[in-house]
Design a protein around this motif. Structure first.
Motif, PDB file in Angstrom:
ATOM      1  N   UNK A  81      67.844  26.967 -14.719  1.00  0.00           N
ATOM      2  CA  UNK A  81      67.600  27.482 -13.433  1.00  0.00           C
ATOM      3  C   UNK A  81      66.197  27.568 -13.185  1.00  0.00           C
ATOM      4  N   UNK A  82      65.326  27.959 -14.314  1.00  0.00           N
ATOM      5  CA  UNK A  82      64.114  28.100 -14.303  1.00  0.00           C
ATOM      6  C   UNK A  82      63.205  26.844 -13.540  1.00  0.00           C
ATOM      7  N   UNK A  83      63.764  25.533 -14.567  1.00  0.00           N
ATOM      8  CA  UNK A  83      63.319  24.350 -14.154  1.00  0.00           C
ATOM      9  C   UNK A  83      63.609  24.102 -12.761  1.00  0.00           C
ATOM     10  N   UNK A  84      64.470  24.192 -12.165  1.00  0.00           N
ATOM     11  CA  UNK A  84      65.031  23.713 -10.916  1.00  0.00           C
ATOM     12  C   UNK A  84      64.170  24.532  -9.628  1.00  0.00           C
ATOM     13  N   UNK A  85      63.961  25.917 -10.193  1.00  0.00           N
ATOM     14  CA  UNK A  85      63.707  26.536  -8.804  1.00  0.00           C
ATOM     15  C   UNK A  85      62.279  27.064  -8.870  1.00  0.00           C
ATOM     16  N   UNK A  86      61.489  27.173 -10.034  1.00  0.00           N
ATOM     17  CA  UNK A  86      60.283  27.983  -9.906  1.00  0.00           C
ATOM     18  C   UNK A  86      59.198  27.399  -8.972  1.00  0.00           C
ATOM     19  N   UNK A  87      59.110  26.158  -8.928  1.00  0.00           N
ATOM     20  CA  UNK A  87      58.017  25.454  -8.055  1.00  0.00           C
ATOM     21  C   UNK A  87      58.618  25.688  -6.469  1.00  0.00           C
ATOM     22  N   UNK A  88      59.826  25.562  -6.333  1.00  0.00           N
ATOM     23  CA  UNK A  88      60.264  25.862  -4.774  1.00  0.00           C
ATOM     24  C   UNK A  88      60.062  27.100  -4.400  1.00  0.00           C
ATOM     25  N   UNK A  89      60.368  28.046  -5.335  1.00  0.00           N
ATOM     26  CA  UNK A  89      60.101  29.508  -5.061  1.00  0.00           C
ATOM     27  C   UNK A  89      58.502  29.624  -4.808  1.00  0.00           C
ATOM     28  N   UNK A  90      57.701  29.270  -5.567  1.00  0.00           N
ATOM     29  CA  UNK A  90      56.433  29.723  -5.399  1.00  0.00           C
ATOM     30  C   UNK A  90      55.467  29.002  -3.980  1.00  0.00           C
ATOM     31  N   UNK A  91      56.277  27.813  -4.049  1.00  0.00           N
ATOM     32  CA  UNK A  91      55.418  26.692  -2.900  1.00  0.00           C
ATOM     33  C   UNK A  91      56.100  27.361  -1.390  1.00  0.00           C
ATOM     34  N   UNK A  92      57.445  27.294  -1.553  1.00  0.00           N
ATOM     35  CA  UNK A  92      58.321  27.663  -0.180  1.00  0.00           C
ATOM     36  C   UNK A  92      58.119  29.132   0.316  1.00  0.00           C
ATOM     37  N   UNK A  93      58.312  29.909  -0.806  1.00  0.00           N
ATOM     38  CA  UNK A  93      58.659  31.360  -0.336  1.00  0.00           C
ATOM     39  C   UNK A  93      57.560  32.229  -0.416  1.00  0.00           C
ATOM     40  N   UNK A  94      56.829  31.943  -1.618  1.00  0.00           N
ATOM     41  CA  UNK A  94      55.458  32.927  -1.955  1.00  0.00           C
ATOM     42  C   UNK A  94      54.256  32.301  -1.278  1.00  0.00           C
ATOM     43  N   UNK A  95      54.284  31.068  -0.839  1.00  0.00           N
ATOM     44  CA  UNK A  95      53.175  30.309   0.056  1.00  0.00           C
ATOM     45  C   UNK A  95      52.021  30.092  -1.072  1.00  0.00           C
ATOM     46  N   UNK A  96      52.274  30.054  -2.304  1.00  0.00           N
ATOM     47  CA  UNK A  96      50.991  29.708  -3.290  1.00  0.00           C
ATOM     48  C   UNK A  96      50.044  28.483  -2.686  1.00  0.00           C
ATOM     49  N   UNK A  97      48.806  28.652  -2.633  1.00  0.00           N
ATOM     50  CA  UNK A  97      47.810  27.690  -2.279  1.00  0.00           C
ATOM     51  C   UNK A  97      47.830  26.652  -3.395  1.00  0.00           C
ATOM     52  N   UNK A  98      47.259  25.364  -2.857  1.00  0.00           N
ATOM     53  CA  UNK A  98      47.311  24.092  -3.705  1.00  0.00           C
ATOM     54  C   UNK A  98      46.404  24.520  -4.775  1.00  0.00           C
ATOM     55  N   UNK A  99      45.183  24.955  -4.807  1.00  0.00           N
ATOM     56  CA  UNK A  99      44.148  25.171  -5.851  1.00  0.00           C
ATOM     57  C   UNK A  99      45.011  26.042  -7.008  1.00  0.00           C
ATOM     58  N   UNK A 100      45.325  27.128  -6.440  1.00  0.00           N
ATOM     59  CA  UNK A 100      45.871  28.032  -7.323  1.00  0.00           C
ATOM     60  C   UNK A 100      47.288  27.592  -8.120  1.00  0.00           C
ATOM     61  N   UNK A 101      48.049  26.775  -7.675  1.00  0.00           N
ATOM     62  CA  UNK A 101      48.854  26.113  -8.040  1.00  0.00           C
ATOM     63  C   UNK A 101      48.561  25.110  -9.152  1.00  0.00           C
ATOM     64  N   UNK A 102      47.671  24.296  -9.072  1.00  0.00           N
ATOM     65  CA  UNK A 102      46.968  23.310 -10.045  1.00  0.00           C
ATOM     66  C   UNK A 102      46.258  24.056 -11.046  1.00  0.00           C
ATOM     67  N   UNK A 103      45.863  25.103 -10.784  1.00  0.00           N
ATOM     68  CA  UNK A 103      45.068  25.941 -11.834  1.00  0.00           C
ATOM     69  C   UNK A 103      45.944  26.603 -12.740  1.00  0.00           C
ATOM     70  N   UNK A 104      46.948  26.984 -12.219  1.00  0.00           N
ATOM     71  CA  UNK A 104      48.250  27.595 -13.106  1.00  0.00           C
ATOM     72  C   UNK A 104      48.882  26.634 -13.931  1.00  0.00           C
ATOM     73  N   UNK A 105      49.149  25.401 -13.312  1.00  0.00           N
ATOM     74  CA  UNK A 105      49.757  24.584 -13.909  1.00  0.00           C
ATOM     75  C   UNK A 105      48.958  23.907 -15.223  1.00  0.00           C
ATOM     76  N   UNK A 106      47.426  23.671 -14.864  1.00  0.00           N
ATOM     77  CA  UNK A 106      46.416  23.289 -15.806  1.00  0.00           C
ATOM     78  C   UNK A 106      46.598  24.233 -17.164  1.00  0.00           C
ATOM     79  N   UNK A 107      46.349  25.576 -16.705  1.00  0.00           N
ATOM     80  CA  UNK A 107      46.276  26.646 -17.754  1.00  0.00           C
ATOM     81  C   UNK A 107      47.535  26.496 -18.911  1.00  0.00           C
TER      82      UNK A 107
END
Length: 509
Positions: free
Chosen positions: A32-58
């Motif tokens: 469930x985590x693999x399927x929905x965590x990106x969609x949750x933060x992008x579509x529901x929490x509206x994370x910005x692109x820079x924060x997303x890539x910084x989070x993924x890099x760390x």
């Protein structure tokens, strides 16, 4: 009466069954985590692109480093401290792993819940949730995988343990299908309740199963503790340290590992395997969209996706029976050859055979993921060889699994980077910059092909040439791996002889 009831309880749940069930409590959450965590933060929490890539890099950095770090913390007692006097027995090692699972399993489930409620700014929550979740997942995976090497040495016993893991992992994959009934980006309430129910089930499962297993192995440890207490009361001095009893530093351990040729060849092969597994996962939707979407229904695409999640676990049950007959080395080698043969056949057939494409896309992922499920058996054999070659007092199972993860997890990063680069070089299609254009094209059903034949052809060539290249590299590395046949039997005999009287018969417990 109580003893009889205990015997019935013990007979109803074998050690192998309980060990395998731990995979269920992990997989129901992780899928469930693999399927929905990106969609949750992008579509529901509206994370910005820079924060997303910084989070993924760390996250990528933490994901690679925490495996050997936690492996060292788990096994440093077997390396850094001299074990004078009575050796640590296998039941004591198993008990240590189970205590770690009983602590970290529930914490892993709680960290899963942290994704589905907004409690901080999206960027900060994304970074903290990923690192917490992966940290506890690593502790659970490391100790669970290490138990495969610690519970038994014989291939038949390890195969039985792996067999039960495959059954429960397949059952855990059904959480993906259930999740579709609750997932709604407009109304997140019911999906949150669904996640809470999954986490509660996982916490209860980890608590009950680890407690049952600990109760069994505490009975094995008690006689050793009584013996050690009696020796202490009699003031029996421990034997002087021999050279192999001297503490092993991390530098010495890494030097020993670098001289372990089979470990190095296995890591080379497995790095390519991790790359290919994640390449298939990352580009599966892309292949469906650009190769099949005009010719198959949405329900057929959903079925292909579902098969790709469940079939590898079910297929593994058959692969394990082949492993018992021919050995895991031969089965893995045949799977590489099958991957190469199917890819060449698909290349010769071309991109216009839709049904062949459906079969190939699904089978490519199924066989690739199926190979990954067998490799824990090979790592367990490497644990045995490391134990014998370096004359260890106790096998460092968690640490070796952690070192394998450290050296192979970069494949997770290489997969999307190399895949998007190949697509861009061959077709000029940038998946990031042109996503909005792609969406507008898809929304024009009146125009067949929609001016994208180079993109379709590029996807097809990626689909077939990546597995061909991976298979050739893997067959080359695998041919240099010598831990099979008579040599493997000799290693297992030496380990069983070195730990005579300490190893656990899975059937007997």
């Amino acid at each position: 009466m109580g003893k009889s009831a205990g015997g019935c309880w013990k007979g109803a749940f074998s050690t192998a069954l309980l060990y395998g069930s731990l995979a269920l409590f992990t997989s129901i959450l992780h899928n469930v985590f693999l399927l929905y965590y990106v969609e949750t933060f992008v579509s529901i929490y509206k994370i910005d692109k820079v924060s997303f890539w910084v989070g993924e890099s760390v996250f990528l950095l933490w994901n690679s480093l925490n495996d050997p770090l936690f492996g060292w913390l788990s096994d440093r007692a077997f390396l850094s401290a001299p074990q004078a006097g009575p050796q640590i027995t296998s039941p004591e090692v198993v008990l240590k792993r189970l205590k770690a699972l009983s602590r970290n399993g529930p914490l892993f489930a709680l960290s899963f819940l942290a994704f589905w409620v907004a409690w901080a700014s999206p960027g900060l929550q994304f970074l903290l949730c990923l690192c917490l979740y992966d940290g506890f997942l690593t502790m659970v995976d490391l100790n669970h995988n290490a138990l495969l090497a610690d519970l038994a040495v014989s291939f038949s016993d390890r195969t039985r343990l792996n067999f039960h893991c495959s059954i429960f992992s397949a059952l855990g994959s059904f959480s993906v299908f259930l999740s579709y009934s609750f997932w709604d980006k407009e109304d997140f309430y019911y999906f949150r309740l669904f996640c809470v129910a999954l986490a509660a089930f996982s916490i209860l499962g980890f608590y009950v199963v680890s407690r049952m297993l600990r109760h069994r192995f505490e009975k094995e440890v008690q006689p050793r503790q009584n013996e050690a207490t009696m020796l202490k009361e009699l003031n029996v001095c421990p034997a002087p340290l021999t050279p192999q009893d001297q503490p092993v530093t991390i530098k010495m351990y890494l030097r020993q590992l670098s001289k372990h040729k089979n470990f190095m060849w296995f890591v080379s092969m497995n790095l390519v395997q991790v790359f290919h597994c994640h390449f298939n996962s990352n580009f599966f939707p892309l292949f469906l969209e650009h190769l099949l979407s005009d010719n198959i229904s949405a329900s057929t695409g959903s079925i292909l996706l579902g098969i790709s999640y469940i079939a590898p676990h079910l297929n593994n049950l058959y692969f394990l029976t082949l492993c018992q007959r021919y050995g895991v080395y031969q089965v893995v080698r045949w799977l590489f050859m099958l991957k190469l043969g199917l890819s060449v056949a698909m290349l010769l057939a071309g991109a216009d055979h839709i049904y062949l494409l459906c079969i190939f896309i699904a089978s490519n992922r199924v066989f690739t993921e199926g190979t990954c499920k067998l490799l824990n058996l090979v790592i367990s054999d490497l644990v045995d060889e490391d134990f014998v070659l370096n004359q260890r007092r106790q096998a460092t199972s968690a640490l070796l699994f952690g070192m394998v993860a450290l050296l192979t997890k970069p494949g997770q990063t290489f997969a999307p980077l190399i895949g998007t680069w190949l697509l861009c070089v061959y077709t000029g299609y940038d998946i990031f910059e042109r996503e909005h254009k792609k969406d507008s094209v898809v929304s024009m059903p009146d125009v067949p092909g929609s001016g994208n034949p180079p993109l379709r052809l590029g996807c097809f060539y990626m689909l077939v040439f990546v597995p061909i290249t991976c298979a050739l590299l893997q067959l080359t590395a695998w041919s240099r791996f010598t831990l099979h046949g008579r040599k493997l039997q000799g290693i297992k005999t030496l380990r069983q002889g070195a730990q005579h009287g300490q190893l656990i018969d899975v059937k007997a417990i």
